[in-house]
Design an enzyme around this catalytic site. Structure first.
Site, PDB file in Angstrom:
ATOM      1  N   ALA A 158       0.845  -1.189   0.000  1.00 49.39           N
ATOM      2  CA  ALA A 158       0.000   0.000   0.000  1.00 49.39           C
ATOM      3  C   ALA A 158       0.884   1.243   0.000  1.00 49.39           C
ATOM      4  O   ALA A 158       1.930   1.272   0.638  1.00 49.39           O
ATOM      5  CB  ALA A 158      -0.897  -0.010   1.233  1.00 49.39           C
ATOM      6  N   LYS A 159       0.440   2.256  -0.730  1.00 47.34           N
ATOM      7  CA  LYS A 159       1.133   3.547  -0.702  1.00 47.34           C
ATOM      8  C   LYS A 159       0.564   4.316   0.488  1.00 47.34           C
ATOM      9  O   LYS A 159      -0.353   5.118   0.348  1.00 47.34           O
ATOM     10  CB  LYS A 159       0.895   4.299  -2.019  1.00 47.34           C
ATOM     11  CG  LYS A 159       2.152   4.392  -2.873  1.00 47.34           C
ATOM     12  CD  LYS A 159       1.907   5.128  -4.152  1.00 47.34           C
ATOM     13  CE  LYS A 159       3.044   6.105  -4.460  1.00 47.34           C
ATOM     14  NZ  LYS A 159       4.337   5.483  -4.686  1.00 47.34           N
ATOM     15  N   ILE A 160       1.114   4.019   1.641  1.00 47.13           N
ATOM     16  CA  ILE A 160       0.634   4.589   2.895  1.00 47.13           C
ATOM     17  C   ILE A 160       1.568   5.729   3.315  1.00 47.13           C
ATOM     18  O   ILE A 160       2.790   5.579   3.268  1.00 47.13           O
ATOM     19  CB  ILE A 160       0.581   3.492   3.984  1.00 47.13           C
ATOM     20  CG1 ILE A 160      -0.554   2.506   3.648  1.00 47.13           C
ATOM     21  CG2 ILE A 160       0.424   4.081   5.384  1.00 47.13           C
ATOM     22  CD1 ILE A 160      -0.676   1.331   4.573  1.00 47.13           C
TER      23      ILE A 160
END
Ligand SMILES: *Cc1c(COP(=O)(O)O)cnc(C)c1O
Length: 306
Positions: A158-160
């Site tokens: 995830a691009k968190i």
């Protein structure tokens, strides 16, 4: 960021740059759980604008949100429409696009419970992320002393927002020593990725890239893989060590921001001849032609602004 004359899409409305503000008790600001995307729109023939792999980016924003357990209060179609409108309303021909979904103010405990989810889409002109010289002649990299997150720590698919704390440490460390970009090793000591880029090396005419275990599923990585396969270049998805990086014939980083940037040096050792290699340059040229709509075969990846 200094004020820019652009409008920002904020929960469904376009507002002036200076008015796109949040409260200081915004949950994401304190604890880092939010998801974002980085997308680019390029100028194509006849001054037309095309967004590169828009549907894949929007889809990933939603899969990131799914991993983060964030319920985005808009549909994929609404976000797609909003991105197109935001670029149009700002009269930008080429730009970087930054959608972000974040948890607003409400409770201050770790568990955000019923705090509202906000979404913004900002756009601005952005040139070569690692510099024009880097794109043309390659960059100098160094392995960071900071390890990439373990796969069971903060979720690498995830691009968190908070994942970038690790990236910032690595980037600050190596840039303060005069290098252009950090290479991060995974928790087992194998090469994982750059601070915001996937990695490819070339050995014996074959591309090698780490498997997706501890790296983000880069859309540029995927693009490069398809281009390489079409060129008949073999690809291995395998872990490799920093010393295998030292003896690579070529190396490059991929990312929406970094595009395809050759690596000419790692840990003060030249890679190959110390200049961008043949396979790197071939793939890079096809990549830049593709995003600018000059490659018929890959038009499927472009969404033109009408
Ligand atoms: C965004 C990102 C990349 C590159 O992904 P693209 O889809 O190619 O832009 C690589 N690694 C990390 C950690 C990233 O956040």
């Amino acid at each position: 960021m200094t004020e820019m004359p652009y409008k920002i899409w904020f929960n469904g409305k376009l507002v002036d740059w200076k008015d796109a503000n949040v409260h200081v008790l915004t949950h994401t600001l304190h604890y880092g759980l939010g998801v974002f995307e980085g997308i680019r729109a390029y100028e194509c023939q006849e001054g037309k604008t095309a967004i590169f792999r828009l549907s894949e980016h929007v889809k990933r924003m939603f899969t990131s949100a799914h991993i983060a357990n964030i319920k985005i209060p808009f549909t994929k179609e609404e976000i797609t429409e909003a991105i197109l409108n935001t670029i149009k309303e700002n009269n930008l021909i080429s730009c970087y696009i930054r959608p972000l979904a974040f948890i607003g103010d409400g409770v201050m405990g770790v568990h955000p419970k019923d705090n509202p989810i906000n979404v913004i889409i900002a756009v601005w002109p952005w040139g070569a992320y690692l510099g024009e010289d880097g794109v043309n002649n390659g960059i100098r990299t160094k392995v960071s002393s900071f390890t990439r997150m373990h796969v069971n720590a903060s979720m690498t698919k995830a691009k968190i927002c908070g994942n970038y704390v690790n990236s910032i440490y690595a980037k600050m460390e190596v840039t303060s020593l005069g290098y252009d970009e950090a290479i991060l090793l995974d928790a087992d000591g194998y090469v994982a990725e750059g601070s915001g880029e996937n990695i490819f090396i070339v050995r014996y005419g074959r591309l090698i890239t780490p498997p997706l275990t501890s790296t983000l599923e880069g859309i540029t990585r995927n693009t490069v893989i398809e281009i390489a396969e079409d060129l008949g270049i073999k690809i291995s998805y395998q872990r490799f060590t920093r010393d295998e990086f030292y003896i690579a014939d070529e190396a490059f980083l991929t990312g929406t921001a970094a595009e395809v940037t050759p690596v000419r040096e790692i840990d003060d050792r030249a890679i190959g001849t110390g200049k961008p290699g043949k396979i790197t340059k071939t793939i890079q040229k096809i990549y830049f032609d593709t995003v600018q709509g000059k490659n018929k075969k890959y038009k499927k990846w472009l969404t033109y602004l009408t």
